[in-house]
Design an enzyme around this catalytic site. Sequence first.
Site, PDB file in Angstrom:
ATOM      1  CG  MET A  27     -11.650  -0.302   4.927  1.00  0.00           C
ATOM      2  SD  MET A  27     -10.979   1.335   5.284  1.00  0.00           S
ATOM      3  CE  MET A  27      -9.253   1.036   5.078  1.00  0.00           C
ATOM      4  CG  HIS A  34      -9.741  -8.815   3.107  1.00  0.00           C
ATOM      5  ND1 HIS A  34      -8.888  -8.275   2.191  1.00  0.00           N
ATOM      6  CD2 HIS A  34      -9.966  -7.851   4.040  1.00  0.00           C
ATOM      7  CE1 HIS A  34      -8.600  -7.023   2.536  1.00  0.00           C
ATOM      8  NE2 HIS A  34      -9.237  -6.746   3.651  1.00  0.00           N
ATOM      9  CD  GLN A  58     -10.649   2.879   8.762  1.00  0.00           C
ATOM     10  OE1 GLN A  58     -11.811   2.544   8.985  1.00  0.00           O
ATOM     11  NE2 GLN A  58      -9.656   1.994   8.722  1.00  0.00           N
ATOM     12  CB  SER A 182      -1.192  -5.093   3.651  1.00  0.00           C
ATOM     13  OG  SER A 182      -1.615  -3.754   3.511  1.00  0.00           O
ATOM     14  CB  SER A 183      -5.610  -3.459   0.680  1.00  0.00           C
ATOM     15  OG  SER A 183      -6.543  -4.391   1.168  1.00  0.00           O
TER      16      SER A 183
END
Length: 273
Positions: A27, A34, A58, A182-183
């Site tokens: 995303m 990533h 989502q 985590s983003s």
Amino acid sequence: MKIFKTINELKNYRKDCKGSVGFVPTMGALHNGHLSLIKNSVEQNDKTIVSIFVNPTQFLPGEDLDIYPKRELADIKICELAGVDAVFIPNTKEIYGEIEPQILAPNKKGYILEGLKRPGHFDGVLRVVLKLFGIVNPTNAYFGKKDAQQLYLIKNMVNSFFLDISIVGCEIVREEDGLALSSRNLYLSLEDRTEALKISKSLKVASQAMIKGVFDCKKIKKIMSETMENMDIEYIEIVDRDFNKIDKIILKNSIILVVAIVGGTRLIDNLWI
Ligand code: PAF
């Protein structure tokens, strides 16, 4: 590196790919987590395709869809430097039509834990992943073990629909101080970040307890919640790798899952044992 915005362009490119194709769905707001998926794919395949699509289905109402970090130019650069062959950046209209069959996560494993806290989340994940698989037709697809339940449900979907795709689970990548990447870490203030460290610390404390011979799940959960004192813990749960709750840790077949809210941001982490 090619950049495609439409399904037709991507499919035309895919038709001419020889050998294996690795696929890393994302995303965006790419970080080293990533990057490790991408590196695995580049190493293990003739071609690597990365998708960047913030999938609206989502997100639950009231979640962070509208403010989800977007860094398209930086993401493209990261992919280019990592040796990606093609990036697919569709818009929502490209992916979703007005009339569609429903894809629902399985009742048994799709609505527990993350699926209980975020009902419908995995319906949206499976729906978009199935669509992306249909577009990219990858040989291998790469997902992080941090989203352990997502990984389980995607493997289950691939098996259930007899798709010829190998799902590769990749290790969690952490900051030096232990915070899982985590983003959503971008939402954390400095103070939140320090508080968030208690999450990975609780997993460390759990593994230290296991080294001392503690395998009882109740005891492990208690030690963990003590480490996360004063935190807004959503759940600490221990499951086997098929996401059945267990009372005793089974070596090489258990996952300790932890979720906490820090400064309004929901952070998940886990330990595969
Ligand atoms: O893990 C994610 O980033 C997303 O859930 C995924 C798999 C890209 C689907 O939107």
